[in-house]
Design an enzyme around this catalytic site. Sequence first.
Site, PDB file in Angstrom:
ATOM      1  N   ALA A  69      22.156 -19.576  71.197  1.00 37.25           N
ATOM      2  CA  ALA A  69      21.663 -18.360  70.549  1.00 37.25           C
ATOM      3  C   ALA A  69      22.573 -17.196  70.925  1.00 37.25           C
ATOM      4  O   ALA A  69      23.355 -17.284  71.866  1.00 37.25           O
ATOM      5  CB  ALA A  69      20.245 -18.076  71.002  1.00 37.25           C
ATOM      6  N   GLY A 117      20.740 -23.748  71.854  1.00 33.64           N
ATOM      7  CA  GLY A 117      20.473 -24.028  70.449  1.00 33.64           C
ATOM      8  C   GLY A 117      21.548 -24.897  69.816  1.00 33.64           C
ATOM      9  O   GLY A 117      21.284 -25.663  68.884  1.00 33.64           O
ATOM     10  N   GLU A 120      20.452 -28.202  70.693  1.00 30.90           N
ATOM     11  CA  GLU A 120      19.170 -28.522  70.058  1.00 30.90           C
ATOM     12  C   GLU A 120      19.355 -28.954  68.598  1.00 30.90           C
ATOM     13  O   GLU A 120      18.639 -29.826  68.112  1.00 30.90           O
ATOM     14  CB  GLU A 120      18.205 -27.330  70.182  1.00 30.90           C
ATOM     15  N   GLU A 140      19.069 -22.754  79.256  1.00 35.01           N
ATOM     16  CA  GLU A 140      18.181 -21.597  79.085  1.00 35.01           C
ATOM     17  C   GLU A 140      17.482 -21.129  80.358  1.00 35.01           C
ATOM     18  O   GLU A 140      17.225 -19.939  80.539  1.00 35.01           O
ATOM     19  CB  GLU A 140      17.124 -21.879  78.014  1.00 35.01           C
TER      20      GLU A 140
END
Length: 715
Positions: A69, A117, A120, A140
């Site tokens: 992100a 992300g 992910e 994270e």
Amino acid sequence: MIYQSDALTVTRLDGDIAELHFDLQGESVNKFDQNTVNHLTQALDALEAESGLKGLLVTSGKPVFIVGADITEFTSLFGAGADEIKGFTGLNNANFNRLQNLPYPSVVAINGFALGGGFEICLACDFRVMSTVAKVGLPETKLGILPGWGGTVRLPRIIGVDEAVTWIATASEQRPDAALKAGAVDAVAAPEQLREVALATLNNAIGGQLDYAARRAQKSSPLPLNDTEATMAFFTIKQMVAQQAGRNYPAPVKVVDCIEQARGMGLEDALDVEAAGFAELAVTPVAAALVGVFLNDQLLGKKAKGWEKKADKKVAQAAVLGAGIMGGGIAYQSAYKGVPIKMKDINQAGLDLGLKEANKLLAKRVERGRMSPAQMGEVLNSIDPTLTYGGFDDVDIVVEAVVENPKVKHAVLAETEKQISPDTVLASNTSTISIDFLAQALERPENFCGMHFFNPVHAMPLVEVIRGEKTSDTAVARTVAYANKMGKKAVVVKDCPGFLVNRVLFPYFDGFSKLVRDGADFQAVDKVMERWGWPMGPAYLMDVVGIDTGVHAAGVMAEGFPDRMKLDFKTATEVMFENERYGQKNSIGFYEYVEDKRGKPKKTVTESTYALIKDIVAERTEFSDEDIIARMMLPMATELARCLEEGIVETPAEADLALLYGLGFPPFRGGVFRWMDTVGMQYIAEASEKFAHLGKSYELTEGMKAKLADGTTYY
Ligand SMILES: NC(=O)c1ccc[n+]([C@@H]2O[C@H](COP(=O)([O-])OP(=O)(O)OC[C@H]3O[C@@H](n4cnc5c(N)ncnc54)[C@H](O)[C@@H]3O)[C@@H](O)[C@H]2O)c1
């Protein structure tokens, strides 16, 4: 072309395969900023509308895959409240679910870093092929949050709970071999073969040799654990994770909570659990502080790179004067990071000691399999121990690290200047002597600055680069470039007693001295400050720094800033010094030190300390934790504010990081300025008033008063 935007494109390849290609224009990396997330939604609309497709290949046009992100968007997002945050996770979760549910198989080619992300989205694909140079991971928790786009749901279902928790809780990056072994990726390929292997995998899935539906079912089904297994497994894991993370870092435990809570659920419900956990963590001060640290670090890195660009030349050859604790450490670090270094001392015994230290550190690396014996030999060979100035005319930078004595330093610097070329940079590692004062011995003061390392050099990330009045930009630039090359974090500060870090550390120690004078138990103060987050309390820290060093430096600081740092009472530290209790170095200071089995000094309590200070302290008084914290932290905070207002340091970000990297200030608090923003200037002002009788170091600065008046914050 099926879809095109400035973040990603979807094209149709031969064999009815679509390629989703991430290549964020105008940026060096791919990331999931708001723009990319929105464009991914549109790309999925286009993919779903396109007929006749048989498979999807996901690729990146950058050296990295996707780094995650956009963390610069986090500060405002996290401040916007839980609903907004859930909207943020929801949007991309919908994307990834749609990707997972496309009516044909998908394969991702992970060419470089796929983090957060970025990893992910890989987990949402059916098959993953990873380059030998790539790394994957979910970092994270380092930011005080958890993976919010399905990481806590898909990863445990793919690689198992134990491994997934370890990956997420430790925020670690995984190499291809580990990822393959865990089953997080299906194949590893050389960079030049990655695309080919990914396409072959996709064709196998299209042809039915690989069962992509089974992959989807695994990710969408509950974890295959019965109740008894689950209770046992999660209990043990949670205890282990809690212990490793410590009570100040809630994210890793929340990760385990989410996985446990969602273990019997399908994908959608499990994602809701994760989203709630994410939102809960995102609004905590810990997340704000850790995100702040990340952003500050980026700023610091940018500034350091900026200086490096200004450097007239690279440091190809260095030299250090003095082979003591610091000189030996500097030689090791320089050689280890690839800059050959001459190490000069005035006696052979000193040189032998410096080399022995380097040898010990390198041997440890070899022992741990982090370095080959041949590499170790190479590093050692690039340290050139010498008793003369031979070859000094050919060095780019000389770091002076001889004894902390102004006369000796003046003599050594003047002598060295005659041996080096006119453009060689001279830097002093002094901890207390003014750079402008030292420069008086030199004919070329413009080539001179401070380069203040912290002990132990190999372990402490910070280097203060101190510019004197006459220091040139060129000298600063070359010194910062050398610090960068050594893998250190350079903060450029202006000259003043104590520079930045020691200037704010000593008022903190004064806070300690006043507490003990007023009847506080030194051990109680240590415990409170350690619980507050410091790696060691003030008495313990003073023992580690060295009581003799501490008393000497306190004297320098008192002379520099008498109105705030000259004390009108005898301190417990001075009593320790008078009794030759120098701390860890001679095994006794506030505490007594005995070697443990591994030869490390372990502190024990000694009653003799209390007997020695009996006459200079008030009757034992219990102080509340809050008062201890305020009495300790306020003098540090006001002095740091002064440094900012005087331009000693340029930004709150650099000041906060200097304390993190130089003193081990607790990262979950972000730094002293971040702490003040968190508790609020009103609170600081009230504490300042309450403890006004303790002296000027408890008084708000003009800048702090202005913040109090207009309600602004440092960040
Ligand atoms: N020890 C720390 O924690 C620490 C931290 C930061 C900065 N510093 C600073 O680093 C410097 C060195 O400290 P240290 O702890 O390594 O000291 P040290 O006593 O361990 O080492 C000093 C070395 O300098 C050598 N020396 C003396 N005169 C010399 C000369 N004319 N030429 C070459 N070598 C000479 C000595 O033989 C000795 O080996 C000091 O300025 C100190 O303030 C120390």
